[in-house]
Enzyme design. Structure first.
Site, mmCIF file in Angstrom:
data_model
loop_
_atom_site.group_PDB
_atom_site.id
_atom_site.type_symbol
_atom_site.label_atom_id
_atom_site.label_comp_id
_atom_site.label_asym_id
_atom_site.label_seq_id
_atom_site.Cartn_x
_atom_site.Cartn_y
_atom_site.Cartn_z
ATOM 1 N N HIS A 144 -34.468 -21.132 -20.800
ATOM 2 C CA HIS A 144 -34.948 -22.300 -20.080
ATOM 3 C C HIS A 144 -36.058 -22.987 -20.869
ATOM 4 C CE1 HIS A 144 -33.411 -19.295 -17.213
ATOM 5 N NE2 HIS A 144 -32.907 -20.315 -16.570
ATOM 6 N N HIS A 147 -39.007 -17.670 -15.706
ATOM 7 C CA HIS A 147 -37.875 -18.152 -16.502
ATOM 8 C C HIS A 147 -38.349 -19.038 -17.651
ATOM 9 C CE1 HIS A 147 -38.661 -20.971 -13.223
ATOM 10 N NE2 HIS A 147 -38.326 -21.907 -14.062
ATOM 11 N N LEU A 170 -38.885 -14.858 -8.322
ATOM 12 C CA LEU A 170 -39.805 -15.944 -8.000
ATOM 13 C C LEU A 170 -40.773 -15.582 -6.884
ATOM 14 C CD1 LEU A 170 -37.440 -18.999 -8.489
ATOM 15 C CD2 LEU A 170 -39.241 -18.154 -10.006
ATOM 16 N N ILE A 183 -38.207 -30.664 -9.286
ATOM 17 C CA ILE A 183 -36.822 -30.299 -9.626
ATOM 18 C C ILE A 183 -36.605 -28.805 -9.406
ATOM 19 C CG2 ILE A 183 -35.156 -30.090 -11.535
ATOM 20 C CD1 ILE A 183 -35.527 -32.951 -10.631
ATOM 21 N N HIS A 205 -33.290 -28.031 -16.821
ATOM 22 C CA HIS A 205 -33.793 -26.710 -16.448
ATOM 23 C C HIS A 205 -33.436 -25.650 -17.485
ATOM 24 C CE1 HIS A 205 -35.093 -23.551 -13.671
ATOM 25 N NE2 HIS A 205 -33.967 -22.908 -13.938
ATOM 26 N N GLU A 233 -46.040 -7.401 4.333
ATOM 27 C CA GLU A 233 -45.631 -6.212 3.583
ATOM 28 C C GLU A 233 -45.309 -6.539 2.127
ATOM 29 O OE1 GLU A 233 -44.113 -7.346 6.340
ATOM 30 O OE2 GLU A 233 -44.750 -5.954 7.900
ATOM 31 N N HIS A 248 -36.429 -0.191 14.150
ATOM 32 C CA HIS A 248 -37.637 0.435 13.616
ATOM 33 C C HIS A 248 -37.383 1.831 13.046
ATOM 34 C CE1 HIS A 248 -39.546 -2.968 15.393
ATOM 35 N NE2 HIS A 248 -40.752 -2.522 15.221
#
Lengths: 657, 657
Positions: free
Chosen positions: A26, A66, A117, A185, A257, A403, A465
């Site tokens: 990228h 990336h 990400l 983008i 990209h 968490e 749970h």
């Protein structure tokens, strides 16, 4: 052309050339953020390529991983030993440290592995927390650095970003500065295809300072960064950029990209006024970059002098190296001896709290917390103040119902150094954090996960749970040690091992319900038996026909089943197997002696059976739960699912025929 | 006391009594939200307890599922057949439909299983999407209902809430109304321990309408709900409440979250002016509740008349029932036959797109998308418009970089009915969505996960993007079907099965790289072989000494290895095993015939080996990857990790000795 622009163009050119050579990767993001990154690396970032481990360096996190060529180009140009130009030419090839995404173990200067990400940002929050925690101990003279992040729209759309910025805002992490690559983008096209969020307003709502700038105007970026650094809150610096900057054909569109074609690259270079060949950087531009890379050497030397004069160097170095204080291991061993004498019937989550009661005073590097289940996970011990502004000396973190953010922050603390993070939630919610636990393992970060309520022993809370597949699914993650201790002694042993493992994350799967002591004084099982992963807890009395293998709360069940079997003349060993990974590391002889192929092996665990065949073999039997749980008192559930001594014994007898 | 207050007190009293009886559970939230919920259920919610499956009913989602007694009390009082008072008295006991958290299969009126925080809200977004999608087909006369959510601070702190509200804001889901139980308390204490977020500003930033009210003032709540319903955006109704309302001792504190003691309950009842015994509701208050529950009957009857008169009843009913249109199965079968004739060498992700090209025109219920990887997951086919305001007729969803939110929304669509959702991301990022995939399985929701880039075949993106443990970890989830097809034919078969399974979620693990056709015309393998889970793809030519088992992209590898072995005189079957779950469901004879115990069984899969012993047994061999991956071209990686025909054959020969 300004020097800054020329320097940025060197980054762009390397990124494009590398991506063309790899035919993969990228370049759009490095091209868009080259100007802003150049400002950061030439004026603000505190670093010294000659001393990449300088403890008080700023941390730089490329959350938009990336765009890895951005950091590879920056590290190369500023004078880090690696990557070399050859490394960059081998971008994305097997063996090159210039992997597809930045990998923390591949290159100094890469502070954390990024790519999934949002996690870089959340990891950076942990780094900024570590900085404040250490600052509270060592003062501004020794610990006073920033954490910088480059994040894209993808990072900010991920849910974890909400947890990260909420935590950072609450903790007022003013030394955290995030450069948002606001290029509008995403992979599918304009961000407007999927989002109409006012990102600035969102950060303000989370207690952040926000400033915007033209990401291609060096002076505007510099002013924005200066404003961010001066503000008392964590800062978002929104850099308006053009993805694939310089490409008339694709710039500003999703087509920029990924990889540009070779012809595109030629056109971009012409447009940028960059007449140099592939991977060529003119010497004057290299010199400018080297000069920028040399900016920090004096500060680093001064810092080293301060450290040497502080009288704390030995302690500081040991702490940053991750060494455990002398006495901690012995104290834990003594604690285990005492537990064997006392034989308390306690939940292993409670046993974990007892261990922390021993450890916390002895190991100042421990910084623990819970995702809003402090009183259930038992992760806070007496005397632990709350970590937070303005007093970062507290060593208990109220992570909130976050968490995933907690786990990523733990990675950041472990990678920063000087901190041994632990954090708790219910085992079933490890799923929320799983992607960060995976990154703990990839990064060999010493993060200790305290996952309580580890089976149907949860009881009334019901299927949502009750972990069923979770212990096994965590065992699947390469490089993660998963402990499921059977009693207080094994819990103490597991904690000792988790701390010793400076380069391996650990999960402690702990019971909600009380468990009887299975390890007692005089049983001959001295030393840390959990270190072997599995061991014989009870030898068959009658002629051995079966080996019962249990973990955690089901060791009690296997002992009860063994008693029933022995009463029927069926000799049964009982093996406690608190840690598969450590057992797999034992010599073959040990493993075979413990689990002989010519004896029926039976595994008992209140979870999925899949996987246990590794230890029980073709002729064995696995007794577990292959459905979701149910809501009811824990004792009722254990009966319902056939996990009692009598029920297990009956199944074994039927199996033996 | 007003009638509304008395009605709310009935909810409070039942909640307290049930929690005391169970000595477990959470009454604080029902006590806090009773007033607001009473307004909703008596004035605004469109429902008919006598017809709980009325397609055009409003959906009510208790995202803060720990407050389950709130919905149990409401369903009971408004006249649903269940729960009965006895059911409520058995709250949290094995066998009671009043489980610890609301379970969708236990009670009509419970629209989704909640408890894992944040997911109820995100599931509700999917319900609201389904409503708009169906409205675009059937019009306001048949589909025009709202989705209501009660969410707590925990829901809103979870990262998934960010993804959910971002998606809802972007899609302008005006019929989605969220009541925020703004009580300022989490389990650890005041929310301020872990958050300083301006929640209202955050929702505004996401494009929502926000209105605040005193959650204990019925008229204020009513006005706020009316305002919310009138607004053109999704709405957050911030209800300022007191957790454990009525308890002088614990109200407004974290102590009120869980169980109150019996003495506390007596004090609360006295303070509320509720002189009735445990589980007692005076007849006049019951009558008021029944009247409220009867509000919707007329509207429901009118709706039924409209449906009957519409000429669309048969189609509508079939669609809501989840039936596949006639012709879809045949078209897929024909497609598979054609594929066997054509024998294309394509990536299975591409093969999936080919299937969708067949299916999308035939199955209007399909609503698919991708978490910003549309062009990589191949989830959009020609003619699919984009789903979004103001035209909800499009059937492709740009989910944005929101894997977890996407999965939860898919659950919501499947549970709503009328929609068969599918959604794509990279397999490695299934970890981000794992907690929602688990809820797909718990809820037996027909969600189809299209997870591409399913192995080291990802190539250059490296370890963070290469699934290693993911296929196996998904196999661990009870009730989930995991398919890893070997070629285009198996991909079509897997899709057919995923759609047929109206009450089971499916994962399709698909390759990035091209794969040769392994199923061809004339091979005798007619019909849907994937339905058997595993089948013999090639029989040994020489005397059989080994059975090679492969999945997905490694079937090609096993075929190559078999050729090498046969050339050495070692007979080798090749078994393709695209779906473990379906294979496990086959008769024992079939399984034994395919994988005989007296022949060496060898599994080959580009992932963790743990788990494969189930099929290979003690004497078998598992060839996989027990470390993280690496960055490099896919072909190089397959060589590096020993996953080639030659390497596999060599290991088999060594193993045979």
């Amino acid at each position: 052309m300004s020097e800054m622009r020329a320097m940025a163009n060197a980054v762009r050119a390397l990124a494009m050339d590398a991506v063309v050579a790899a035919n993969s990767g990228h370049s759009g993001m490095p091209m868009g953020m080259a100007d802003a990154a150049t400002v950061l690396f030439t004026r603000y970032l505190k670093y010294d390529p000659a001393a990449p481990h300088w403890a008080d360096r700023d941390r730089f996190v490329l959350s938009a991983g990336h765009g890895s060529m951005l950091i590879y180009a920056l590290l190369h140009l500023t004078g880090y030993a690696r990557p070399t130009l050859d490394d960059i030419k081998a971008f994305r090839q097997l063996g090159s440290p210039c992997a597809g995404h930045p990998e923390v173990h591949e290159l100094e200067g890469v502070e954390t592995t990024t790519g999934p990400l949002g996690q870089g940002l959340a990891t950076a929050v942990g780094m900024a927390m570590a900085e404040r925690a250490l600052n509270s101990v060592y003062g501004d003279g020794l610990v006073d650095h920033r954490t910088w992040v480059v994040a894209g729209d993808g990072c900010l759309m991920e849910g974890i970003s909400h947890e990260a910025i909420g935590l950072a805002g609450h903790l007022q992490l003013r030394r955290l500065n995030v450069l948002w690559d606001d290029n509008g983008i995403s992979i599918d096209g304009p961000v407007s295809l999927s989002s109409n969020e006012d990102v600035r307003a969102r950060f303000v709502a989370a207690g952040w300072h926000v400033v915007s700038c033209d990401g291609h105007d060096s002076e505007a970026v510099a002013a924005a960064l200066a404003e961010a650094m001066a503000d008392a809150r964590p800062s978002l610096v929104a850099c308006k950029t053009t993805i694939g900057y310089g490409s008339a054909a694709k710039g500003g569109t999703a087509a920029a990209h990924g990889a540009l074609g070779a012809a595109d690259v030629e056109a971009v270079k012409a447009a940028l006024g960059w007449p140099h060949g592939a991977f060529e950087v003119p010497e004057d531009i290299r010199a400018s970059w080297r000069a920028a890379g040399g900016r920090g050497a004096a500060a680093r030397a001064e810092w080293e002098a301060r450290l040497a004069a502080s009288g704390k160097q030995q302690e500081f170095d040991a702490r940053m190296a991750g060494d455990l204080p002398a006495g901690a291991a012995d104290a834990l061993a003594s604690h285990a001896v005492q537990l064997r004498a006392d034989a308390p019937k306690v939940a292993t989550r409670k046993a974990s709290e007892m261990v922390l009661g021993v450890l916390n005073p002895l190991v100042p590097a421990l910084l623990g917390g819970s995702a809003d289940l402090t009183g259930s996970n038992f992760t806070r011990t007496g005397g632990q103040g709350v970590f937070g502004a303005p007093d970062y000396a507290g060593r208990h973190v109220h992570y909130g119902i976050r968490e995933f953010g907690m786990a990523a922050a733990m990675n950041g603390m472990a990678l920063h150094g000087g901190i041994i993070p632990y954090g708790g939630t219910f085992l079933v919610f490890s799923d929320y954090a799983r992607a960060a636990i995976r990154l703990s393992a990839i990064q060999t970060a010493r993060a200790v996960y305290v996952f309580t309520h580890d089976s149907i022993g949860v009881g009334e809370d019901g299927p949502t749970h009750q972990p069923i597949e979770h212990v096994m699914s965590l065992r699947l993650i390469p490089g993660l040690a998963v402990y499921r201790p059977a009693d207080a002694v094994e819990t103490a042993e597991a904690w000792a091992l988790a701390l010793e493992d400076a380069h391996r994350p650990s999960v402690l799967a702990l019971s909600r319900q009380n468990l009887p002591a299975v390890r007692r004084s005089g049983d001959g099982l001295d030393g840390n038996m959990t270190a072997r992963g599995a061991y014989r807890l009870k030898a068959a009395e009658a002629a051995r026909r079966v080996v019962l293998i249990g973990t955690g709360s089901e060791v009690e069940v296997t002992l009860a089943a063994a008693a029933v079997l022995e009463s029927r003349g069926i000799g049964a060993d009982v093996v406690s197997m608190p840690c598969w990974e450590r057992f797999a590391e034992q010599p073959l002889d040990y493993r075979r002696e413990l689990l002989p192929a010519n004896v029926t092996r039976v595994a008992v665990e209140a979870g999925v059976t899949l996987g246990w065949e590794r230890w029980t073999g073709d002729d064995g039997l696995v007794i577990g739960i292959d459905s979701f749980g149910a809501s009811g008192p824990a004792g009722d559930l254990y009966k319902h699912f056939g996990l009692t001594g009598d029920a297990v014994a009956a199944r074994v007898i039927a199996h033996l025929g």
